[in-house]
Design a protein around this motif. Structure first.
Motif, PDB file in Angstrom:
ATOM      1  N   SER A   8       0.851  -1.185   0.000  1.00 37.91           N
ATOM      2  CA  SER A   8       0.000   0.000   0.000  1.00 37.91           C
ATOM      3  C   SER A   8       0.893   1.244   0.000  1.00 37.91           C
ATOM      4  N   GLY A   9       0.281   2.395  -0.116  1.00 33.73           N
ATOM      5  CA  GLY A   9       1.038   3.653  -0.120  1.00 33.73           C
ATOM      6  C   GLY A   9       0.155   4.789  -0.580  1.00 33.73           C
ATOM      7  N   LYS A  10       0.550   5.993  -0.261  1.00 32.36           N
ATOM      8  CA  LYS A  10      -0.196   7.163  -0.711  1.00 32.36           C
ATOM      9  C   LYS A  10      -0.207   7.218  -2.233  1.00 32.36           C
ATOM     10  N   LYS A  15       3.109   2.689  -5.725  1.00 36.24           N
ATOM     11  CA  LYS A  15       2.918   1.414  -5.018  1.00 36.24           C
ATOM     12  C   LYS A  15       2.698   0.256  -5.987  1.00 36.24           C
ATOM     13  N   THR A 147      -2.939   4.013   1.368  1.00 37.65           N
ATOM     14  CA  THR A 147      -2.737   3.977   2.812  1.00 37.65           C
ATOM     15  C   THR A 147      -3.957   4.456   3.582  1.00 37.65           C
ATOM     16  N   LEU A 189       4.445  -0.541   3.270  1.00 36.99           N
ATOM     17  CA  LEU A 189       3.989   0.793   2.871  1.00 36.99           C
ATOM     18  C   LEU A 189       5.056   1.465   2.014  1.00 36.99           C
ATOM     19  N   THR A 191       6.482   4.912   0.200  1.00 33.01           N
ATOM     20  CA  THR A 191       6.450   6.353   0.428  1.00 33.01           C
ATOM     21  C   THR A 191       7.520   7.037  -0.414  1.00 33.01           C
ATOM     22  N   THR A 201       2.348   7.677   5.883  1.00 32.46           N
ATOM     23  CA  THR A 201       2.942   6.384   6.230  1.00 32.46           C
ATOM     24  C   THR A 201       2.956   6.191   7.741  1.00 32.46           C
ATOM     25  N   GLY A 204      -0.572   5.565   8.815  1.00 35.90           N
ATOM     26  CA  GLY A 204      -1.020   4.252   8.360  1.00 35.90           C
ATOM     27  C   GLY A 204      -0.459   3.127   9.211  1.00 35.90           C
ATOM     28  N   ILE A 218       9.032  -0.651   5.142  1.00 37.96           N
ATOM     29  CA  ILE A 218       8.815   0.650   4.504  1.00 37.96           C
ATOM     30  C   ILE A 218       9.720   0.701   3.277  1.00 37.96           C
TER      31      ILE A 218
END
Length: 325
Positions: A8-10, A15, A147, A189, A191, A201, A204, A218
């Motif tokens: 996942s991720g912004k 991502k 996220t 995650l 980022t 992050t 999240g 990460i």
């Protein structure tokens, strides 16, 4: 290494690219990986330069060492038909419901149901075995929602299991949560070294931990190369303009006399150095914030020319070298 890898991720952090590279990295040395897409964007097909993915598992790449990457774009409507057939043996009745629009209505009116179907299909792939008893896939990599909604997405089966106290829905939801909250799963995650993605992050990870979902790594994506270090930047901040001009001249960029070509380059060069110094400080600060989270931290380079299939294999190699596979 957990068998279900959730990425996942912004939005905008890449991502999907990281999920695809991770699937390639995990498929090395004869392993078989399933890469699952749940958002219907066909981003995986674009990355692997192939046609749009159907609702079936299809081989899309061969990894170094002979491993294979399969991909699946989960369609919530078709997943619901699978579910109805699996637990209620509806068969043609289920297809009739689809023709009447009932399936589309159900997955639209109840977004929680949609997430149950998506996570359930991925977990089924994790648990599936061949007749020999060997798992069909060594790893399943899920390109998950951003996220901001990853915790709710993964935890929805817990809510469903609480609402449906008995029966196949309850049992299925519990089976999915046993996978998602076990060491079999890791949520990574993605980022960038920027304030907003890093803060998202941090938030999240706090939400995932609060929900008792297993946080993995990460992955910092699109890291630009370091051109100058702290010593170089301090030298530029303190060096007289005349010294900079002489350095430019000695590098063959024109005479250092006043008004010369080298002299005219000084101000633009120092301005560019100041901008780089600001970015350097920002990225250094964001790395420190991420380091405080106490999770494995990996960095992937920015490809100035954009991402293509060759770049995807390069990212997979970077992940392997950093010990992700």
């Amino acid at each position: 290494m957990s068998r279900l890898q959730v990425v996942s991720g912004k939005g905008g952090t890449g991502k999907t690219t990281v999920a695809a590279a991770l699937a390639l990295a995990l498929a090395t040395e004869g392993k078989r990986t399933l890469l699952v897409e749940v958002e219907g964007r066909q981003g995986i097909a674009q990355l692997f330069e192939t046609e749009a993915l159907p609702y079936e598992e299809r081989k899309i790449a061969v990894a170094p060492g002979g491993g294979e990457v399969y991909a699946l774009a989960i369609d919530p409507e078709l997943a619901l038909l699978d579910y109805l057939q699996m637990f209620y043996k509806l068969g043609s009745a289920g297809r009739a419901l689809k023709k009447l629009g009932a399936i589309d209505f159900a997955t639209t009116i109840a977004p929680g149901l949609r997430d149950v179907l998506l996570t359930g299909k991925a977990c089924e792939a994790v648990r599936r075995k061949e007749r020999s008893g060997r798992f069909v896939y060594d790893y399943v990599v899920m390109d998950a929602p951003p996220t901001g909604r990853i915790t709710r997405f993964l935890n929805v089966n817990d809510e469903v299991a609480g609402l449906a106290k008995i029966g196949p829905i309850h049992n299925q939801a519990q089976a999915v949560m046993r996978v998602l909250k076990s060491p079999e799963t890791a949520v990574h995650l993605v980022t960038l070294l920027e304030e907003m993605p890093v803060q998202e992050t941090v938030d999240g990870i706090a939400e995932l931990r609060s929900a008792r979902l297993p946080v993995g790594r990460i992955i910092v994506n699109m890291v630009r190369p370091e051109v100058l270090d702290e010593t170089d930047l301090e030298l530029l901040r303190t060096a007289p303009r005349s010294t900079v001009a002489r350095s430019l001249s000695s590098a063959g960029l024109g005479g250092a006399r006043r008004g010369g070509h080298a002299e005219r380059l000084v101000d633009p060069l120092l301005t560019q150095a100041e901008e780089y110094a600001e970015r350097y400080t920002l990225e250094h600060d964001q790395r420190a914030v991420l380091a405080e989270l106490g999770l494995p931290l990996h960095e992937l380079p920015l490809f100035a020319e954009g991402m293509d299939l060759a770049g995807l294999y390069e990212l997979a190699r970077e992940l392997r070298e950093q010990g992700v596979s």
